[in-house]
Enzyme design. Structure first.
Site, mmCIF file in Angstrom:
data_model
loop_
_atom_site.group_PDB
_atom_site.id
_atom_site.type_symbol
_atom_site.label_atom_id
_atom_site.label_comp_id
_atom_site.label_asym_id
_atom_site.label_seq_id
_atom_site.Cartn_x
_atom_site.Cartn_y
_atom_site.Cartn_z
ATOM 1 N N CYS A 117 5.948 8.898 -1.511
ATOM 2 C CA CYS A 117 6.219 9.790 -0.382
ATOM 3 C C CYS A 117 7.626 10.381 -0.406
ATOM 4 O O CYS A 117 7.914 11.333 0.320
ATOM 5 C CB CYS A 117 5.952 9.090 0.940
ATOM 6 N N HIS A 163 -1.877 5.754 4.598
ATOM 7 C CA HIS A 163 -2.467 6.891 3.881
ATOM 8 C C HIS A 163 -3.362 6.396 2.744
ATOM 9 O O HIS A 163 -3.267 5.234 2.333
ATOM 10 C CB HIS A 163 -1.343 7.729 3.243
HETATM 11 C C1 CIR Z 1 5.460 8.182 8.868
HETATM 12 O O1 CIR Z 1 4.964 7.307 9.589
HETATM 13 O O2 CIR Z 1 5.012 9.322 8.825
HETATM 14 C C2 CIR Z 1 6.674 7.838 8.056
HETATM 15 N N1 CIR Z 1 7.490 6.907 8.766
HETATM 16 C C3 CIR Z 1 6.257 7.266 6.715
HETATM 17 C C4 CIR Z 1 5.536 8.253 5.842
HETATM 18 C C5 CIR Z 1 5.174 7.699 4.516
HETATM 19 N N2 CIR Z 1 4.525 8.679 3.734
HETATM 20 C C6 CIR Z 1 3.744 8.438 2.707
HETATM 21 O O3 CIR Z 1 3.457 7.291 2.398
HETATM 22 N N3 CIR Z 1 3.218 9.475 2.057
#
Ligand code: CIR
Length: 253
Positions: free
Chosen positions: A248, A161
């Site tokens: 996150c 992201h």
């Molecule tokens: C994903 O791949 O969506 C989750 N395993 C990790 C999300 C991490 N989110 C973030 O950095 N905002």
């Protein structure tokens, strides 16, 4: 921006079925829960009231709650996550956010993950990434602009992201990877550029005047201290195994 509240979600025992590219070994539920609890304790110590939602069966990544909504002082946006397995997460935030803000939604064909949204005061940056497409980004840009924010769209960079590559470190200061450091979108900020080996530390959490960085980056901590910032450190080794980081794990507002 002063935050009074945070929303988190406890990881479920199916968390290892979440999406990951990290190859950092088997994640451990007990350790993940302990790190999650320390994270919440840190938010409380920074003055936030933390509301913890229960695990969401069938949504292994739902504790990365930041991706499912963007909460501003003026409104809350339910996203439409780019990963199919995560698309149902935002509706499970609807009830809790409707009590706090007027709700708006990212509509198909738009996709957007909250991890691609960086807000610094009255300025917003939206990264177009594998998760956030142009339609999702422009829908959110319209929402920001209706509320008087300046909003810039850009390519998210190498990480999952946008906030894998850049985050706020202090009032007018960004912690940023070399890849994005010279992007004109960020030219007016003081930029603390990270060495390639420290890129994971670009996902840092700035809450009520304090900066939290992931544990294990002594050189980053030293540089921040030299720049007049005294970062707190938190071990997020288990969320990292699932491609997650500090921002996150919560929504702050
Ligand atoms: C994903 O791949 O969506 C989750 N395993 C990790 C999300 C991490 N989110 C973030 O950095 N905002």
């Amino acid at each position: 921006m002063h935050f009074a509240h945070a929303i988190t979600r406890t990881p479920g025992d199916d968390f290892a079925a979440g999406i990951t590219s990290a190859q950092r070994g088997e994640p451990h539920l007990g350790k993940l829960l302990a790190q999650h609890a320390s994270y919440e304790a840190m938010l409380r110590a920074l003055g936030l009231q933390v509301r913890t939602l229960p695990p969401l069966p069938g949504f292994a990544d739902a504790y990365f709650v930041e991706d499912a909504a963007v909460v501003l002082p003026e409104t809350a946006v339910l996203t439409r996550p780019g990963a199919h397995s995560r698309r149902g997460e935002p509706m499970h935030l609807e009830k809790v956010l409707a009590r706090e803000r007027e709700l708006v939604r990212i509509e198909a064909p738009g996709t957007l993950d909250g991890g691609d949204v960086l807000v610094v005061g009255r300025e917003a940056f939206i990264g177009e990434s594998e998760r956030t497409n142009h339609s999702g980004a422009t829908q959110l840009q319209g929402i920001f602009e209706r509320h008087g924010y300046a909003c810039t769209l850009l390519e998210a960079g190498a990480g999952l992201h946008l906030k894998s590559s850049v985050s706020q470190a202090a009032e007018n200061t960004l912690l940023i990877t070399a890849e994005l450091a010279r992007h004109r979108a960020f030219a007016r900020y003081r930029r603390i550029e990270l060495a390639a080996r420290d890129a994971y530390a670009a996902n840092a959490l700035y809450v009520n005047g304090r900066l939290v960085i992931p544990a294990g980056y002594p050189q980053v901590a030293e540089r921040l201290a030299a720049a007049g910032l005294e970062p707190l450190e938190l071990d997020v080794s288990e969320p990292r195994k699932m491609d997650g980081g500090l921002t996150c794990l919560s929504l702050r507002f």
